[in-house]
Design an enzyme around this catalytic site. Structure first.
Site, PDB file in Angstrom:
ATOM      1  N   PRO A  90       0.809  -1.149  -0.161  1.00  0.00           N
ATOM      2  CA  PRO A  90       0.112  -0.021  -0.088  1.00  0.00           C
ATOM      3  C   PRO A  90       0.902   1.265   0.022  1.00  0.00           C
ATOM      4  O   PRO A  90       0.177   2.551  -0.288  1.00  0.00           O
ATOM      5  CB  PRO A  90      -0.931   0.021   1.175  1.00  0.00           C
ATOM      6  CG  PRO A  90       0.015  -1.072   2.179  1.00  0.00           C
ATOM      7  CD  PRO A  90       0.553  -1.941   1.269  1.00  0.00           C
ATOM      8  N   PHE A  91       2.325   1.264   0.412  1.00  0.00           N
ATOM      9  CA  PHE A  91       2.903   2.384   0.298  1.00  0.00           C
ATOM     10  C   PHE A  91       4.031   2.336  -0.717  1.00  0.00           C
ATOM     11  O   PHE A  91       4.014   1.227  -1.222  1.00  0.00           O
ATOM     12  CB  PHE A  91       3.566   2.707   1.755  1.00  0.00           C
ATOM     13  CG  PHE A  91       2.609   2.885   2.724  1.00  0.00           C
ATOM     14  CD1 PHE A  91       1.896   4.287   2.732  1.00  0.00           C
ATOM     15  CD2 PHE A  91       2.252   1.937   3.502  1.00  0.00           C
ATOM     16  CE1 PHE A  91       0.992   4.489   3.614  1.00  0.00           C
ATOM     17  CE2 PHE A  91       1.029   2.266   4.621  1.00  0.00           C
ATOM     18  CZ  PHE A  91       0.490   3.540   4.550  1.00  0.00           C
ATOM     19  N   GLY A 151       7.201   2.926   0.239  1.00  0.00           N
ATOM     20  CA  GLY A 151       8.375   2.115   0.947  1.00  0.00           C
ATOM     21  C   GLY A 151       8.083   2.312   2.400  1.00  0.00           C
ATOM     22  O   GLY A 151       7.271   3.120   2.862  1.00  0.00           O
ATOM     23  N   MET A 152       8.736   1.418   3.112  1.00  0.00           N
ATOM     24  CA  MET A 152       8.497   1.196   4.484  1.00  0.00           C
ATOM     25  C   MET A 152      10.039   0.998   5.269  1.00  0.00           C
ATOM     26  O   MET A 152      10.546   0.027   4.685  1.00  0.00           O
ATOM     27  CB  MET A 152       7.667   0.398   5.005  1.00  0.00           C
ATOM     28  CG  MET A 152       7.327   0.227   6.583  1.00  0.00           C
ATOM     29  SD  MET A 152       6.861   1.736   7.228  1.00  0.00           S
ATOM     30  CE  MET A 152       7.706   1.594   8.734  1.00  0.00           C
ATOM     31  N   ASN A 189      11.505  -0.337   7.542  1.00  0.00           N
ATOM     32  CA  ASN A 189      11.794  -1.552   8.480  1.00  0.00           C
ATOM     33  C   ASN A 189      13.313  -1.822   8.582  1.00  0.00           C
ATOM     34  O   ASN A 189      13.960  -2.018   7.623  1.00  0.00           O
ATOM     35  CB  ASN A 189      11.114  -2.717   7.952  1.00  0.00           C
ATOM     36  CG  ASN A 189       9.536  -2.545   7.851  1.00  0.00           C
ATOM     37  OD1 ASN A 189       9.044  -2.202   8.898  1.00  0.00           O
ATOM     38  ND2 ASN A 189       8.768  -3.129   6.993  1.00  0.00           N
ATOM     39  N   HIS A 223      15.008   7.657   0.376  1.00  0.00           N
ATOM     40  CA  HIS A 223      14.245   8.063   1.524  1.00  0.00           C
ATOM     41  C   HIS A 223      14.341   7.106   2.647  1.00  0.00           C
ATOM     42  O   HIS A 223      14.360   7.235   3.836  1.00  0.00           O
ATOM     43  CB  HIS A 223      12.661   8.341   1.015  1.00  0.00           C
ATOM     44  CG  HIS A 223      11.798   8.822   2.198  1.00  0.00           C
ATOM     45  ND1 HIS A 223      11.278  10.024   2.315  1.00  0.00           N
ATOM     46  CD2 HIS A 223      11.092   7.918   3.014  1.00  0.00           C
ATOM     47  CE1 HIS A 223      10.551  10.177   3.265  1.00  0.00           C
ATOM     48  NE2 HIS A 223      10.346   8.807   3.740  1.00  0.00           N
ATOM     49  N   GLU A 224      13.909   5.924   2.189  1.00  0.00           N
ATOM     50  CA  GLU A 224      13.812   4.832   3.228  1.00  0.00           C
ATOM     51  C   GLU A 224      15.152   4.561   4.016  1.00  0.00           C
ATOM     52  O   GLU A 224      15.210   4.161   5.165  1.00  0.00           O
ATOM     53  CB  GLU A 224      13.323   3.441   2.524  1.00  0.00           C
ATOM     54  CG  GLU A 224      11.751   3.431   1.836  1.00  0.00           C
ATOM     55  CD  GLU A 224      11.010   4.243   2.810  1.00  0.00           C
ATOM     56  OE1 GLU A 224      10.885   4.318   4.004  1.00  0.00           O
ATOM     57  OE2 GLU A 224      10.009   4.788   2.001  1.00  0.00           O
ATOM     58  N   HIS A 248      16.156   7.121   6.736  1.00  0.00           N
ATOM     59  CA  HIS A 248      15.247   6.625   8.028  1.00  0.00           C
ATOM     60  C   HIS A 248      16.096   5.751   8.856  1.00  0.00           C
ATOM     61  O   HIS A 248      15.751   5.692  10.288  1.00  0.00           O
ATOM     62  CB  HIS A 248      13.876   5.769   7.595  1.00  0.00           C
ATOM     63  CG  HIS A 248      12.745   6.648   7.438  1.00  0.00           C
ATOM     64  ND1 HIS A 248      12.207   7.622   8.184  1.00  0.00           N
ATOM     65  CD2 HIS A 248      11.963   6.451   6.359  1.00  0.00           C
ATOM     66  CE1 HIS A 248      11.271   8.013   7.722  1.00  0.00           C
ATOM     67  NE2 HIS A 248      10.698   7.501   6.648  1.00  0.00           N
ATOM     68  N   TYR A 270       5.966  15.868   5.638  1.00  0.00           N
ATOM     69  CA  TYR A 270       7.167  15.490   4.885  1.00  0.00           C
ATOM     70  C   TYR A 270       7.668  16.858   4.297  1.00  0.00           C
ATOM     71  O   TYR A 270       9.123  17.060   4.606  1.00  0.00           O
ATOM     72  CB  TYR A 270       6.489  14.669   3.687  1.00  0.00           C
ATOM     73  CG  TYR A 270       6.316  13.297   4.031  1.00  0.00           C
ATOM     74  CD1 TYR A 270       5.283  13.083   4.460  1.00  0.00           C
ATOM     75  CD2 TYR A 270       6.904  12.195   3.516  1.00  0.00           C
ATOM     76  CE1 TYR A 270       4.850  11.616   4.814  1.00  0.00           C
ATOM     77  CE2 TYR A 270       6.752  10.844   3.871  1.00  0.00           C
ATOM     78  CZ  TYR A 270       5.873  10.525   4.789  1.00  0.00           C
ATOM     79  OH  TYR A 270       5.319   9.286   4.861  1.00  0.00           O
ATOM     80  N   ARG A 321      -1.491   3.122  -2.464  1.00  0.00           N
ATOM     81  CA  ARG A 321      -2.479   3.930  -2.122  1.00  0.00           C
ATOM     82  C   ARG A 321      -2.431   5.283  -3.053  1.00  0.00           C
ATOM     83  O   ARG A 321      -3.289   5.693  -3.744  1.00  0.00           O
ATOM     84  CB  ARG A 321      -2.710   4.185  -0.519  1.00  0.00           C
ATOM     85  CG  ARG A 321      -3.814   5.079  -0.407  1.00  0.00           C
ATOM     86  CD  ARG A 321      -4.077   5.062   0.952  1.00  0.00           C
ATOM     87  NE  ARG A 321      -3.108   5.437   1.780  1.00  0.00           N
ATOM     88  CZ  ARG A 321      -3.135   5.899   3.187  1.00  0.00           C
ATOM     89  NH1 ARG A 321      -4.263   5.473   3.868  1.00  0.00           N
ATOM     90  NH2 ARG A 321      -1.965   6.286   3.993  1.00  0.00           N
TER      91      ARG A 321
END
Ligand code: BES
Ligand code: ZN
Length: 625
Positions: free
Chosen positions: A280-281, A283-284, A286, A309-310, A313, A396, A571
């Protein structure tokens, strides 16, 4: 009257900078001021037929308040079979618990009543097939088509739907896990994945660095590994892995650039997991294993800022974590700023500037219909609010803009050192906006007085909109796109004669965004013949082209649009088209039809958003009738 003076001074010192005590997390039932999880041991079986994880979670506890007896945890739709407690290696014995009624947003508070402050509590449980933080895919929804797939998405408050825990970013814990799957399935977690692991259906993981609950992650499916460098690589289905390695071949360089700016990468390996298109995104982040949408694999590396970006994080978010979701700008704003610095270092300033302009135009657009109280970086305490409310361009892009403002005022050398010190001094801790403000004041602002005023800082943090003194970013490349678009719109040039040979995704995005709301359908035919937007495999173009085609009544795009909406579950990519369709009665009917077909393949997060949008549109059309 010295005493009154003292009292006044005390009073002023205790008034928080943002006019409110914002320290607690209103999105969790946990009481971390009384007891905290320090360690978690999971033992879970993955059952694809039942769409269920089942087994146990053993929590290692640190008691903070000597009077405390209850342990309050967050859960959502978990079936709790038993709760046990023990000290050391003694025998577990059952203890009573109460599972409260389900709250739509926050799930069910689990209260465990302990006779004394036990060191360990074990919960035997199973997840629901509808767990909000898990998606279960049939083999048909994968690239290979033969093996089922499952993955978690815990941020913001969905970890509680697959693990009973203190689901707040203000608590960190280490974890170990034993995961059992069917023998031909590979399991991965946000932990020490072994690139050479043998696939046998029985996997052990350890995450020795303490992480907050929203970074708990698991995935299982037909996954193979290919290296990018000694410490970075790609996990993906065999059909996707080579394309992904090629697209993301700069990942090691990205890590090195970020290390040179903000200090060592502290998580050992950095791997990417490429998910099926229903992720749904984009990236995440984790830890050790970013989850990545396949929609950024477009063949020319033009969308790899997502990886930047990921990866970023790993410093902003995973190392220094927002203490609650109302301070999400500390995660996402910092990360968007660092992302842009990585892009600049690797691909040059013109590319970084184009990306800033695109995201800022998006921010300015969102601000148009956002209530003033949600346009601020430092969000007030609001009991009962949905943490996803904070998910938008403000955290953001306004966040990143603020940091760029500080960077320009203080200069790169001082500002880079300042950010690095922020990460170093808060590593493996959670922080809130009050702490950041104090750090800024005692650091840069004290050392370099007069460069930035407190009023300017407070304008960024607490005022709606974007300050008039915000730095502006110019892009000569976009000026050329503006000129080309104008000559086509004014019919001075045919589409195929425009000088677009050197354009990248960013120029095309900017070209599409600058077109009028509605363009004559025949003119869209001309654009489409020249540039083949309909059916594009680039989701950043599709998410802008299809809404334009809908608004303009260009019906020839419908079959490809329908295919796009059914294939992609990210999404952000599908919402604009559903939104455009929902503006007319005919479009809404069409959207409803597509959604009915697409829904079984969508993640619960995407389904919920589309569902809410269509319901609002139906209600609006009813009142208009
Ligand atoms: N951590 C976010 C995703 C997220 C935020 C999930 C809040 C749930 C709640 C992730 O790092 C992110 O920002 N992803 C973006 C991509 C990025 C390049 C802007 C996305 O998915 O679009
Ligand atoms: Zn992010």
């Amino acid at each position: 009257m010295p005493r009154l003076g003292l009292l006044l001074a005390l009073l002023i010192a205790s008034v928080p900078a943002f006019g409110q005590d914002r320290r607690s997390d209103e999105h969790s039932y946990a009481q971390p001021d009384k007891v905290r999880i320090r360690d978690l041991a999971l033992d879970l079986a993955v059952d694809f037929d039942k769409r269920q994880l089942s087994g146990s979670a053993t929590l290692g506890l640190e008691w903070v308040d000597p009077a405390q007896r209850d342990l309050v945890l967050d859960t959502r739709d978990l079936a709790i079979a038993a709760v046990e407690a023990r000290n050391g290696k003694r025998k577990f014995r059952e203890v009573p618990f109460v599972l409260a009624e389900r709250d739509e947003r926050f799930g069910s508070k689990l209260t465990i009543t302990l006779p004394r402050q036990f060191e360990q509590v074990r919960i035997r449980y199973a997840t629901s097939p509808e767990a909000s933080g898990l998606q279960w895919l049939s083999p048909a929804m994968t690239a290979g088509g033969k093996t089922p797939f499952m993955f978690s998405q815990s941020q913001a408050i969905h970890a509680r739907s697959w693990v009973p825990l203190q689901d707040t970013p203000s608590v960190r814990f280490t974890y170990t896990a034993r995961i059992r799957t069917p023998a031909d399935v590979m399991a991965l977690m946000s932990a020490d994945n072994d690139p050479a692991a043998v696939r046998d259906g029985d996997y052990s993981f350890s995450m020795p660095q303490a992480i907050p609950s929203y970074l708990m992650a698991i995935a299982a499916g037909d996954l193979v590994f290919k290296p990018i460098s000694a410490r970075a690589g790609v996990w993906a289905e065999p059909q996707t892995v080579d394309k992904a390695v090629k697209e993301f071949e700069d990942t090691e360089k990205m890590i090195e650039v970020t290390e040179s700016l903000y200090g060592p990468y502290r998580w050992e390996r950095y791997d990417l997991l490429i998910l099926p298109p229903s992720f749904p995104f984009g990236g995440m982040e984790n830890p050790r294993l970013s989850f990545i949408t396949p929609t950024v694999i477009v063949g020319d590396k033009s969308l790899v800022s997502l990886i930047a970006h990921e990866l970023a994080h790993s410093w902003s978010g995973n190392l220094v974590t927002n203490a609650s979701w109302k301070d999400m700008w500390l995660n996402e704003g910092f990360t968007s700023y660092v992302e842009n610095r990585i892009v600049e270092a690797l691909y040059g300033k013109p590319r970084a500037d184009m990306e800033f302009v695109i995201s800022r135009n998006g921010l300015l657009d969102q601000l148009k219909d956002l209530p003033a109280e949600r346009q601020v970086l430092v969000l007030p305490m609001r009991g009962g609010s949905d943490p996803e409310d904070a998910l938008g361009a403000v955290a953001y892009d306004k966040g990143a803009w603020f940091l760029q403002f500080l960077e320009q005022r203080y200069g790169r050398e001082d500002f880079d050192a300042f950010l690095r010190a922020w990460f170093d001094t808060h590593a493996f801790q959670s922080a809130d906006s009050d702490q950041f403000l104090a750090f800024l004041k005692s650091g840069l602002m004290a050392k370099r007085p007069g460069v930035v005023s407190e009023a300017e800082v407070m304008a960024w943090l607490t005022q709606p909109g974007v300050p008039a003194f915000a730095p502006q970013t110019a892009s000569p490349r976009f000026d050329a796109v503006d000129a080309a678009r104008a000559s086509w719109l004014e019919q001075r040039a045919a589409a195929r004669d425009l000088d677009t040979a050197a354009w990248t995704t960013q120029e095309w995005v900017y070209f599409l965004e600058g077109l009028p709301e509605v363009v004559d359908a025949e003119r869209l035919v001309e654009l489409d013949q020249a540039f083949r937007f309909t059916g594009t495999s680039n989701g950043e173009l599709a998410q802008r082209w299809y809404p334009l085609s809908v608004r303009s009544g260009y019906f020839e795009a419908r079959p490809a649009m329908s295919l796009f909406l059914r294939k992609i579950g990210r999404r952000k990519l599908v919402m604009p088209t559903y939104d455009a369709l929902s503006k007319s009665e005919e479009g809404l009917a069409f959207a409803t039809q597509i959604f009915a077909m697409a829904r079984p393949g969508y993640h619960p997060i995407t389904s919920a958003s589309v569902e809410a949008l269509l319901a609002r549109a139906r209600a609006a059309q009813k009142t208009a009738d």
